[in-house]
Scaffold this motif. Structure first.
Motif, PDB file in Angstrom:
ATOM      1  N   ALA A 121      12.263   8.094 -24.554  1.00 35.20           N
ATOM      2  CA  ALA A 121      11.092   8.088 -23.676  1.00 35.20           C
ATOM      3  C   ALA A 121      10.500   6.688 -23.686  1.00 35.20           C
ATOM      4  O   ALA A 121      10.663   5.947 -24.661  1.00 35.20           O
ATOM      5  N   PHE A 122       9.817   6.327 -22.607  1.00 35.46           N
ATOM      6  CA  PHE A 122       9.190   5.008 -22.548  1.00 35.46           C
ATOM      7  C   PHE A 122       8.061   5.025 -21.524  1.00 35.46           C
ATOM      8  O   PHE A 122       8.021   5.873 -20.633  1.00 35.46           O
ATOM      9  N   ILE A 123       7.140   4.087 -21.685  1.00 38.60           N
ATOM     10  CA  ILE A 123       6.055   3.906 -20.728  1.00 38.60           C
ATOM     11  C   ILE A 123       6.385   2.693 -19.873  1.00 38.60           C
ATOM     12  O   ILE A 123       6.756   1.637 -20.395  1.00 38.60           O
ATOM     13  N   ARG A 124       6.253   2.850 -18.565  1.00 39.11           N
ATOM     14  CA  ARG A 124       6.557   1.751 -17.642  1.00 39.11           C
ATOM     15  C   ARG A 124       5.675   1.878 -16.411  1.00 39.11           C
ATOM     16  O   ARG A 124       5.501   2.970 -15.873  1.00 39.11           O
ATOM     17  N   ASP A 125       5.114   0.782 -15.965  1.00 39.93           N
ATOM     18  CA  ASP A 125       4.343   0.784 -14.730  1.00 39.93           C
ATOM     19  C   ASP A 125       5.269   0.982 -13.540  1.00 39.93           C
ATOM     20  O   ASP A 125       6.370   0.415 -13.492  1.00 39.93           O
ATOM     21  N   THR A 126       4.823   1.771 -12.591  1.00 40.76           N
ATOM     22  CA  THR A 126       5.583   1.950 -11.366  1.00 40.76           C
ATOM     23  C   THR A 126       5.445   0.699 -10.493  1.00 40.76           C
ATOM     24  O   THR A 126       4.574  -0.142 -10.724  1.00 40.76           O
ATOM     25  N   PRO A 127       6.274   0.581  -9.458  1.00 40.33           N
ATOM     26  CA  PRO A 127       5.990  -0.433  -8.433  1.00 40.33           C
ATOM     27  C   PRO A 127       4.645  -0.119  -7.771  1.00 40.33           C
ATOM     28  O   PRO A 127       4.082   0.971  -7.947  1.00 40.33           O
ATOM     29  N   LEU A 128       4.143  -1.060  -6.990  1.00 42.44           N
ATOM     30  CA  LEU A 128       2.880  -0.840  -6.293  1.00 42.44           C
ATOM     31  C   LEU A 128       2.971   0.349  -5.342  1.00 42.44           C
ATOM     32  O   LEU A 128       3.941   0.479  -4.589  1.00 42.44           O
ATOM     33  N   TYR A 129       1.957   1.211  -5.398  1.00 43.08           N
ATOM     34  CA  TYR A 129       1.805   2.334  -4.475  1.00 43.08           C
ATOM     35  C   TYR A 129       0.720   1.995  -3.453  1.00 43.08           C
ATOM     36  O   TYR A 129      -0.267   1.322  -3.773  1.00 43.08           O
ATOM     37  N   GLY A 130       0.882   2.497  -2.235  1.00 40.96           N
ATOM     38  CA  GLY A 130      -0.149   2.353  -1.208  1.00 40.96           C
ATOM     39  C   GLY A 130       0.179   3.232  -0.022  1.00 40.96           C
ATOM     40  O   GLY A 130       1.201   3.930   0.002  1.00 40.96           O
ATOM     41  N   LEU A 131      -0.695   3.197   0.965  1.00 35.95           N
ATOM     42  CA  LEU A 131      -0.487   3.940   2.212  1.00 35.95           C
ATOM     43  C   LEU A 131       0.093   2.985   3.241  1.00 35.95           C
ATOM     44  O   LEU A 131      -0.471   1.918   3.500  1.00 35.95           O
ATOM     45  N   ALA A 132       1.216   3.371   3.816  1.00 34.64           N
ATOM     46  CA  ALA A 132       1.939   2.479   4.718  1.00 34.64           C
ATOM     47  C   ALA A 132       2.201   3.138   6.065  1.00 34.64           C
ATOM     48  O   ALA A 132       2.336   4.352   6.168  1.00 34.64           O
ATOM     49  N   ARG A 133       2.290   2.289   7.089  1.00 34.17           N
ATOM     50  CA  ARG A 133       2.587   2.742   8.449  1.00 34.17           C
ATOM     51  C   ARG A 133       3.736   1.916   9.023  1.00 34.17           C
ATOM     52  O   ARG A 133       4.132   0.888   8.459  1.00 34.17           O
ATOM     53  N   ARG A 134       4.243   2.350  10.153  1.00 36.63           N
ATOM     54  CA  ARG A 134       5.188   1.538  10.897  1.00 36.63           C
ATOM     55  C   ARG A 134       4.466   0.327  11.469  1.00 36.63           C
ATOM     56  O   ARG A 134       3.299   0.405  11.853  1.00 36.63           O
ATOM     57  N   ARG A 135       5.162  -0.774  11.552  1.00 32.73           N
ATOM     58  CA  ARG A 135       4.539  -2.001  12.050  1.00 32.73           C
ATOM     59  C   ARG A 135       4.127  -1.901  13.518  1.00 32.73           C
ATOM     60  O   ARG A 135       3.213  -2.609  13.964  1.00 32.73           O
ATOM     61  N   ASP A 136       4.782  -1.024  14.268  1.00 30.07           N
ATOM     62  CA  ASP A 136       4.449  -0.892  15.698  1.00 30.07           C
ATOM     63  C   ASP A 136       3.394   0.177  15.960  1.00 30.07           C
ATOM     64  O   ASP A 136       3.070   0.471  17.101  1.00 30.07           O
ATOM     65  N   ARG A 137       2.832   0.756  14.900  1.00 28.95           N
ATOM     66  CA  ARG A 137       1.787   1.773  15.046  1.00 28.95           C
ATOM     67  C   ARG A 137       0.433   1.152  14.730  1.00 28.95           C
ATOM     68  O   ARG A 137      -0.117   1.353  13.652  1.00 28.95           O
ATOM     69  N   GLU A 138      -0.106   0.388  15.649  1.00 28.23           N
ATOM     70  CA  GLU A 138      -1.386  -0.278  15.402  1.00 28.23           C
ATOM     71  C   GLU A 138      -2.569   0.681  15.476  1.00 28.23           C
ATOM     72  O   GLU A 138      -3.568   0.510  14.801  1.00 28.23           O
ATOM     73  N   VAL A 139      -2.465   1.696  16.334  1.00 27.32           N
ATOM     74  CA  VAL A 139      -3.561   2.657  16.502  1.00 27.32           C
ATOM     75  C   VAL A 139      -3.185   3.953  15.798  1.00 27.32           C
ATOM     76  O   VAL A 139      -2.146   4.551  16.066  1.00 27.32           O
ATOM     77  N   LEU A 140      -4.044   4.375  14.880  1.00 27.85           N
ATOM     78  CA  LEU A 140      -3.814   5.605  14.141  1.00 27.85           C
ATOM     79  C   LEU A 140      -4.966   6.568  14.378  1.00 27.85           C
ATOM     80  O   LEU A 140      -6.112   6.161  14.567  1.00 27.85           O
ATOM     81  N   THR A 141      -4.657   7.857  14.330  1.00 25.99           N
ATOM     82  CA  THR A 141      -5.675   8.880  14.479  1.00 25.99           C
ATOM     83  C   THR A 141      -6.679   8.798  13.332  1.00 25.99           C
ATOM     84  O   THR A 141      -6.367   8.286  12.254  1.00 25.99           O
ATOM     85  N   ASP A 142      -7.886   9.323  13.546  1.00 22.37           N
ATOM     86  CA  ASP A 142      -8.911   9.319  12.493  1.00 22.37           C
ATOM     87  C   ASP A 142      -8.533  10.218  11.314  1.00 22.37           C
ATOM     88  O   ASP A 142      -9.061  10.056  10.218  1.00 22.37           O
ATOM     89  N   ARG A 143      -7.649  11.174  11.560  1.00 22.74           N
ATOM     90  CA  ARG A 143      -7.201  12.089  10.500  1.00 22.74           C
ATOM     91  C   ARG A 143      -5.665  12.066  10.462  1.00 22.74           C
ATOM     92  O   ARG A 143      -5.008  12.949  11.001  1.00 22.74           O
TER      93      ARG A 143
END
Length: 202
Positions: free
Chosen positions: A100-122
Motif C-alpha cells: 500500500a502507498f499514499i500518492r497524490d493524484t493528478p490534478l482534478y477539475g471540471l472540463a469542457r470541450r474547447r468548442d463549447r463556449e456557452v454552457l447551460t446554467d445547470r
C-alpha cells in the motif's frame, strides 16, 4: 495552504506486506488511459523494479481488473482505497494485499470541450462515483447547480464530454490533455491511499 495549491508528496515508498516478493509481469488497474489509477500503476511498476517498458493493462472497471488477476493475466492490481467496492478485494480469499502507498493524484477539475463556449446554467457533469463530492467544491459560482452522470472512470468522463454526451467532466489533467478538453474550474489533487493486490498463495 489553499486547496488549489496543495503541497505535493515526495515520490512515495510502498509499504510491502506478504506477497511483496511476487515478480511484476503486468499491472492491472482502472482505465482507460489518463486515470489516476493508471499513474499509480506506473508507480508500482517503477518501484518493484520491473525491467523493460511498463506493462500496464487498463480495464473498464476495477472488477474486470480483479478478474484478470484471478485468471493470471496480470501479476498485480492497483485499487484506489476511495473506491466503494474495494472491500471485495480484501474479502476475496483468492487475492492477497501485497502493499500500500499514499500518492497524490493528478490534478482534478471540471472540463469542457474547447468548442463549447456557452454552457447551460445547470450542466450535466460526468464523474466517477468516488470523487462525486468534488463537483460542488469546484463548480464555478456562475452555475446554478448541476446534474451528475456517473461513469466508470475519470477518463470515461472526459470521453463523454469529448463525444458531446454531457457538458462537463470531473476528470484529470492527463485525460484533459488526451481528449483536447479545457478546465473551466480551479483544480486540485487528491491525497489517496492505494492498495496493491496479488493472487493469494495456496
Amino acid at each position: 495552504m489553499s486547496v488549489a495549491e496543495p503541497v505535493l508528496l515526495a515520490e512515495p515508498r510502498l509499504a510491502v506486506l506478504s506477497g511483496g516478493d511476487v515478480p511484476v509481469k503486468a499491472v492491472g488497474t482502472l482505465g482507460p488511459a489518463g486515470t489516476s489509477s493508471e499513474q499509480a500503476a506506473r508507480h508500482v511498476w517503477r518501484t518493484f523494479g520491473a525491467d523493460g517498458p511498463p506493462e500496464i493493462r487498463l480495464f473498464g472497471t476495477y472488477e474486470e481488473a480483479a478478474d484478470a488477476l484471478r485468471a493470471g493475466d496480470v501479476s498485480h492490481v492497483v485499487v484506489a482505497s476511495a473506491y466503494s467496492g474495494v472491500n471485495d478485494y480484501y474479502m476475496d480469499t483468492r487475492l492477497a494485499l501485497a502493499s500500500a502507498f499514499i500518492r497524490d493524484t493528478p490534478l482534478y477539475g471540471l472540463a469542457r470541450r474547447r468548442d463549447r463556449e456557452v454552457l447551460t446554467d445547470r450542466p450535466r457533469v460526468a464523474t466517477h462515483p468516488a470523487p462525486l463530492a468534488l463537483i460542488t467544491q469546484l463548480l464555478p459560482e456562475r452555475f446554478s447547480g448541476h446534474e451528475a452522470v456517473k461513469v466508470h472512470s475519470t477518463s470515461a468522463a472526459a470521453i463523454a464530454v469529448r463525444d458531446g454526451l454531457v457538458d462537463l467532466a470531473l476528470t484529470t489533467q492527463p485525460a484533459v490533455a488526451a481528449h483536447d478538453l479545457e478546465f473551466v474550474s480551479r483544480t486540485r489533487t487528491i491525497r489517496m491511499l492505494w492498495s496493491v493486490f496479488v493472487a493469494a498463495r495456496d
